[in-house]
Design a protein around this motif. Structure first.
Motif, PDB file in Angstrom:
ATOM      1  N   SER A  31      -6.307  59.623 -57.172  1.00 42.81           N
ATOM      2  CA  SER A  31      -6.064  59.662 -56.018  1.00 42.81           C
ATOM      3  C   SER A  31      -5.272  60.486 -56.205  1.00 42.81           C
ATOM      4  O   SER A  31      -5.327  60.837 -54.452  1.00 42.81           O
ATOM      5  CB  SER A  31      -4.142  58.304 -56.930  1.00 42.81           C
ATOM      6  N   TYR A  32      -4.678  61.603 -56.842  1.00 40.88           N
ATOM      7  CA  TYR A  32      -4.673  62.942 -56.797  1.00 40.88           C
ATOM      8  C   TYR A  32      -5.704  63.673 -55.408  1.00 40.88           C
ATOM      9  O   TYR A  32      -5.556  64.350 -55.148  1.00 40.88           O
ATOM     10  CB  TYR A  32      -4.167  63.533 -57.715  1.00 40.88           C
ATOM     11  N   CYS A  33      -7.151  63.714 -56.437  1.00 43.30           N
ATOM     12  CA  CYS A  33      -8.347  64.013 -55.644  1.00 43.30           C
ATOM     13  C   CYS A  33      -8.629  63.427 -54.623  1.00 43.30           C
ATOM     14  O   CYS A  33      -9.170  63.873 -53.946  1.00 43.30           O
ATOM     15  CB  CYS A  33     -10.043  63.930 -57.065  1.00 43.30           C
ATOM     16  N   TRP A  34      -8.000  62.089 -54.822  1.00 43.43           N
ATOM     17  CA  TRP A  34      -9.063  61.963 -52.879  1.00 43.43           C
ATOM     18  C   TRP A  34      -7.984  62.384 -51.910  1.00 43.43           C
ATOM     19  O   TRP A  34      -8.103  62.362 -51.333  1.00 43.43           O
ATOM     20  CB  TRP A  34      -8.678  60.210 -52.996  1.00 43.43           C
ATOM     21  N   LEU A  35      -6.672  62.222 -52.622  1.00 43.77           N
ATOM     22  CA  LEU A  35      -5.737  62.833 -51.418  1.00 43.77           C
ATOM     23  C   LEU A  35      -5.965  64.438 -50.778  1.00 43.77           C
ATOM     24  O   LEU A  35      -5.523  64.987 -49.969  1.00 43.77           O
ATOM     25  CB  LEU A  35      -4.170  62.556 -52.004  1.00 43.77           C
ATOM     26  N   ILE A  36      -6.874  65.401 -52.069  1.00 47.42           N
ATOM     27  CA  ILE A  36      -7.273  65.986 -51.946  1.00 47.42           C
ATOM     28  C   ILE A  36      -8.504  66.161 -50.638  1.00 47.42           C
ATOM     29  O   ILE A  36      -7.872  67.010 -50.039  1.00 47.42           O
ATOM     30  CB  ILE A  36      -7.501  67.302 -52.731  1.00 47.42           C
ATOM     31  N   LEU A  37      -8.999  65.040 -50.872  1.00 46.42           N
ATOM     32  CA  LEU A  37      -9.823  65.239 -50.183  1.00 46.42           C
ATOM     33  C   LEU A  37      -9.535  64.648 -48.299  1.00 46.42           C
ATOM     34  O   LEU A  37     -10.245  65.436 -47.459  1.00 46.42           O
ATOM     35  CB  LEU A  37     -11.035  64.305 -50.340  1.00 46.42           C
ATOM     36  N   MET A  38      -8.309  63.496 -48.422  1.00 49.15           N
ATOM     37  CA  MET A  38      -7.920  63.366 -47.202  1.00 49.15           C
ATOM     38  C   MET A  38      -7.107  64.716 -46.569  1.00 49.15           C
ATOM     39  O   MET A  38      -7.945  64.553 -44.867  1.00 49.15           O
ATOM     40  CB  MET A  38      -6.967  62.458 -47.564  1.00 49.15           C
ATOM     41  N   GLN A  39      -6.870  65.090 -47.223  1.00 52.60           N
ATOM     42  CA  GLN A  39      -5.851  66.744 -46.752  1.00 52.60           C
ATOM     43  C   GLN A  39      -7.351  67.648 -46.082  1.00 52.60           C
ATOM     44  O   GLN A  39      -6.897  68.310 -45.022  1.00 52.60           O
ATOM     45  CB  GLN A  39      -4.927  67.505 -47.713  1.00 52.60           C
ATOM     46  N   GLY A  40      -7.676  67.938 -46.826  1.00 50.85           N
ATOM     47  CA  GLY A  40      -8.883  68.802 -46.230  1.00 50.85           C
ATOM     48  C   GLY A  40      -9.493  68.575 -45.533  1.00 50.85           C
ATOM     49  O   GLY A  40      -9.735  69.378 -44.438  1.00 50.85           O
ATOM     50  N   ALA A  41     -10.011  66.960 -45.587  1.00 48.98           N
ATOM     51  CA  ALA A  41     -10.530  66.892 -43.739  1.00 48.98           C
ATOM     52  C   ALA A  41      -9.849  67.135 -42.786  1.00 48.98           C
ATOM     53  O   ALA A  41     -10.076  67.689 -41.917  1.00 48.98           O
ATOM     54  CB  ALA A  41     -10.914  64.923 -44.354  1.00 48.98           C
ATOM     55  N   ILE A  42      -8.586  66.818 -42.672  1.00 50.95           N
ATOM     56  CA  ILE A  42      -7.235  67.342 -41.903  1.00 50.95           C
ATOM     57  C   ILE A  42      -7.450  68.375 -41.457  1.00 50.95           C
ATOM     58  O   ILE A  42      -7.949  68.698 -39.957  1.00 50.95           O
ATOM     59  CB  ILE A  42      -6.680  65.546 -42.210  1.00 50.95           C
ATOM     60  N   VAL A  43      -7.366  69.212 -42.419  1.00 49.47           N
ATOM     61  CA  VAL A  43      -7.181  70.473 -41.698  1.00 49.47           C
ATOM     62  C   VAL A  43      -7.756  70.930 -41.648  1.00 49.47           C
ATOM     63  O   VAL A  43      -7.818  71.673 -40.245  1.00 49.47           O
ATOM     64  CB  VAL A  43      -6.773  71.253 -43.440  1.00 49.47           C
TER      65      VAL A  43
END
Length: 200
Positions: free
Chosen positions: A155-167
């Motif tokens: 879940s932490y890794c997935w959140l990094i992917l989500m946040q990275g995509a948005i930024v």
């Protein structure tokens, strides 16, 4: 894409919240001042402070509204509409992101922006962290339902992917969501038990 117009103003408090919603989404919570909100909402200063004793109180109300309208009301609902498995719903996030990134009013994630603007020790930054962690917790539940190894780490890794995509989608790469979706598929594979990979 998702604006306060979804809930038409019916009273002074709602006008203030609806007005600030659109301003905060487009400009960030730090850039928008109380006077601008008061003028745009068409309320007296005393009325503003009657409903929201401080700007921080208004921002916290905005965060809650954002969760209702976007995180739950749009993103989660669309994931469930587009896929009927936890895996499919997780990957659908990036398809939805792609549409969001190409919307004319896309301005990034208010939670991420507020956290960067105020820092994690500020009331606003700390609240933003809680909303982001709520998203992470939902991902962890999905990972558990999928039988992935170490759902919390996933879940932490997935959140990094989500946040990275948005930024990245804000201005660096509007196509970042489709690229990061491929990383998401790889991440799911990494957390899939060996016996499950063998069976599939």
């Amino acid at each position: 894409m998702v604006t306060a117009a979804t809930r038409p103003p019916t009273d002074a408090r709602e006008r203030i919240l609806s007005t600030s919603y659109d301003l905060f989404v487009q400009q960030g919570v730090r850039a928008v001042g109380v006077n601008e909100i008061i003028a745009t909402a068409g309320v007296a200063k005393a009325t503003f402070y009657h409903h929201f004793p401080s700007k921080d109180d208004l921002v916290l109300a905005f965060f809650e509204r954002r969760q209702q309208l976007f995180t739950v009301g749009y993103l989660a609902a669309e994931c469930e509409r587009r896929a009927d498995t936890p895996r499919g719903q997780l990957l659908a996030i990036f398809d939805i992101f792609d549409e969001w990134f190409h919307a004319p009013d896309f301005a990034g994630c208010p939670y991420i922006r507020a956290l960067l603007e105020t820092g994690p020790r500020h009331t606003i930054g700390a609240a933003a962290l809680l909303y982001l962690d709520d998203i992470r917790s939902s991902v962890e539940k999905a990972a558990t339902a999928m039988g992935l190894t170490n759902p919390e780490d996933f879940s932490y890794c997935w959140l990094i992917l989500m946040q990275g995509a948005i930024v990245s989608g804000v201005g660096i790469d509007s196509g970042s969501s489709s690229r990061i979706k491929r990383l998401g598929e790889h991440l799911i594979g990494l957390h899939t038990p060996a016996e499950a990979r063998t069976i599939s």
